[in-house]
Structures are given as C-alpha cells and as structure tokens.
Design a protein around this motif. Structure first.
Motif, PDB file in Angstrom:
ATOM      1  N   ILE A  18       0.843  -1.203   0.000  1.00  0.00           N
ATOM      2  CA  ILE A  18       0.000   0.000   0.000  1.00  0.00           C
ATOM      3  C   ILE A  18       0.875   1.249   0.000  1.00  0.00           C
ATOM      4  O   ILE A  18       0.620   2.202  -0.746  1.00  0.00           O
ATOM      5  N   SER A  19       1.928   1.238   0.795  1.00  0.00           N
ATOM      6  CA  SER A  19       2.845   2.375   0.849  1.00  0.00           C
ATOM      7  C   SER A  19       3.506   2.616  -0.508  1.00  0.00           C
ATOM      8  O   SER A  19       3.625   3.766  -0.958  1.00  0.00           O
ATOM      9  N   LEU A  20       3.931   1.556  -1.158  1.00  0.00           N
ATOM     10  CA  LEU A  20       4.546   1.687  -2.488  1.00  0.00           C
ATOM     11  C   LEU A  20       3.557   2.299  -3.483  1.00  0.00           C
ATOM     12  O   LEU A  20       3.938   3.136  -4.304  1.00  0.00           O
ATOM     13  N   ALA A  21       2.295   1.894  -3.395  1.00  0.00           N
ATOM     14  CA  ALA A  21       1.284   2.445  -4.300  1.00  0.00           C
ATOM     15  C   ALA A  21       1.023   3.920  -3.994  1.00  0.00           C
ATOM     16  O   ALA A  21       0.879   4.731  -4.917  1.00  0.00           O
ATOM     17  N   ILE A  22       0.982   4.268  -2.719  1.00  0.00           N
ATOM     18  CA  ILE A  22       0.781   5.670  -2.332  1.00  0.00           C
ATOM     19  C   ILE A  22       1.900   6.534  -2.905  1.00  0.00           C
ATOM     20  O   ILE A  22       1.674   7.639  -3.383  1.00  0.00           O
ATOM     21  N   ASN A  23       3.115   6.015  -2.869  1.00  0.00           N
ATOM     22  CA  ASN A  23       4.292   6.774  -3.311  1.00  0.00           C
ATOM     23  C   ASN A  23       4.632   6.567  -4.787  1.00  0.00           C
ATOM     24  O   ASN A  23       5.726   6.921  -5.230  1.00  0.00           O
ATOM     25  N   ASN A  24       3.687   5.995  -5.537  1.00  0.00           N
ATOM     26  CA  ASN A  24       3.851   5.771  -6.985  1.00  0.00           C
ATOM     27  C   ASN A  24       5.083   4.947  -7.332  1.00  0.00           C
ATOM     28  O   ASN A  24       5.686   5.136  -8.390  1.00  0.00           O
ATOM     29  N   GLN A  25       5.469   4.042  -6.452  1.00  0.00           N
ATOM     30  CA  GLN A  25       6.598   3.151  -6.738  1.00  0.00           C
ATOM     31  C   GLN A  25       6.131   1.858  -7.389  1.00  0.00           C
ATOM     32  O   GLN A  25       6.938   1.125  -7.952  1.00  0.00           O
ATOM     33  N   LYS A  29      -2.644  -1.116 -10.004  1.00  0.00           N
ATOM     34  CA  LYS A  29      -2.948  -2.451 -10.557  1.00  0.00           C
ATOM     35  C   LYS A  29      -2.055  -3.504  -9.920  1.00  0.00           C
ATOM     36  O   LYS A  29      -2.508  -4.613  -9.626  1.00  0.00           O
ATOM     37  N   GLU A  30      -0.799  -3.187  -9.682  1.00  0.00           N
ATOM     38  CA  GLU A  30       0.100  -4.146  -9.034  1.00  0.00           C
ATOM     39  C   GLU A  30      -0.360  -4.445  -7.607  1.00  0.00           C
ATOM     40  O   GLU A  30      -0.303  -5.601  -7.161  1.00  0.00           O
ATOM     41  N   LEU A  31      -0.800  -3.425  -6.892  1.00  0.00           N
ATOM     42  CA  LEU A  31      -1.346  -3.635  -5.546  1.00  0.00           C
ATOM     43  C   LEU A  31      -2.566  -4.541  -5.624  1.00  0.00           C
ATOM     44  O   LEU A  31      -2.690  -5.501  -4.856  1.00  0.00           O
ATOM     45  N   VAL A  32      -3.460  -4.249  -6.535  1.00  0.00           N
ATOM     46  CA  VAL A  32      -4.672  -5.053  -6.697  1.00  0.00           C
ATOM     47  C   VAL A  32      -4.313  -6.480  -7.082  1.00  0.00           C
ATOM     48  O   VAL A  32      -4.907  -7.437  -6.572  1.00  0.00           O
ATOM     49  N   ASP A  33      -3.341  -6.647  -7.941  1.00  0.00           N
ATOM     50  CA  ASP A  33      -2.921  -7.995  -8.336  1.00  0.00           C
ATOM     51  C   ASP A  33      -2.397  -8.789  -7.146  1.00  0.00           C
ATOM     52  O   ASP A  33      -2.682  -9.979  -7.008  1.00  0.00           O
ATOM     53  N   TRP A  34      -1.617  -8.145  -6.274  1.00  0.00           N
ATOM     54  CA  TRP A  34      -1.112  -8.815  -5.072  1.00  0.00           C
ATOM     55  C   TRP A  34      -2.293  -9.293  -4.227  1.00  0.00           C
ATOM     56  O   TRP A  34      -2.323 -10.432  -3.757  1.00  0.00           O
ATOM     57  N   CYS A  35      -3.276  -8.415  -4.058  1.00  0.00           N
ATOM     58  CA  CYS A  35      -4.472  -8.758  -3.275  1.00  0.00           C
ATOM     59  C   CYS A  35      -5.246  -9.890  -3.945  1.00  0.00           C
ATOM     60  O   CYS A  35      -5.666 -10.850  -3.284  1.00  0.00           O
ATOM     61  N   PHE A  36      -5.417  -9.804  -5.245  1.00  0.00           N
ATOM     62  CA  PHE A  36      -6.138 -10.823  -6.005  1.00  0.00           C
ATOM     63  C   PHE A  36      -5.454 -12.184  -5.860  1.00  0.00           C
ATOM     64  O   PHE A  36      -6.116 -13.200  -5.626  1.00  0.00           O
TER      65      PHE A  36
END
Length: 104
Positions: A18-25, A29-36
């Motif tokens: 989540i932190s990486l997604a917040i900071n555009n790293q 979609k990558e966050l969602v894929d990890w969750c999926f």
C-alpha cells in the motif's frame, strides 16, 4: 509477472505494498494484483494457515472489491476494451485509509 510477487503474504507486506502504491513506486494495478493473488492462493481455499490477520484480510477484500467497482463506474465499456489498467489510479484517499487501517 508483476513486481510484488516477490513479497510473501503478510500484514507487513500488505502495508509495504500500500505504501509503495501511495508513493507511486508501483501501480495501483500491481497492488490489486497482489491482493487478487492472495485471495485466490489462500483466502478462497480456506487455508487454515492464513498469513494475514482478520483486519488485513478485510483490507485486501476491500481493495479488490473497490478496484472492480471503481473500474466499472469510471470507464465506459468501450474504454475498458482498450484501457491500459496499469495507468488507472484509485483515489489516493482510499490508499491512505487502507494504510491507516493496517497500522491500527
């Protein structure tokens, strides 16, 4: 292959994602894929060795669900046919809320 596949399923790695997604790293979609992948690899199999606690699991379910709702409510069917999902960003407030919840 998405970047987050190197992170094992854990509360700490969800927080990191989540932190990486917040900071555009990473992309949203990558966050969602990890969750999926977590949902398919562990949660829906009723794995008794669930590596996430209840709070983290609820956050993962929410991320996955909100992504689907956001995509379907934001883009027309014609747009979805050619959309590059890696460019889609959910509202940053959602990510910050999930980050705060995982830290609670």
């Amino acid at each position: 292959m998405f970047m987050l596949n190197v992170y094992k399923y854990s509360n700490e790695n969800l927080k990191k994602a989540i932190s990486l997604a917040i900071n555009n790293q990473i992309t949203h979609k990558e966050l969602v894929d990890w969750c999926f992948h977590y949902l398919n690899d562990v949660y829906f199999k009723d794995d008794e060795d669930n590596p996430l606690d209840d709070r983290a699991t609820k956050i993962v379910l929410d991320i996955d669900t909100q992504w689907e709702i956001y995509i379907s409510n934001t883009f027309a069917l014609s747009e979805l046919q050619t959309l590059e999902f890696e460019t889609v960003k959910m509202p940053i407030e959602w990510l910050k809320k999930w980050f705060d919840l995982i830290n609670y």
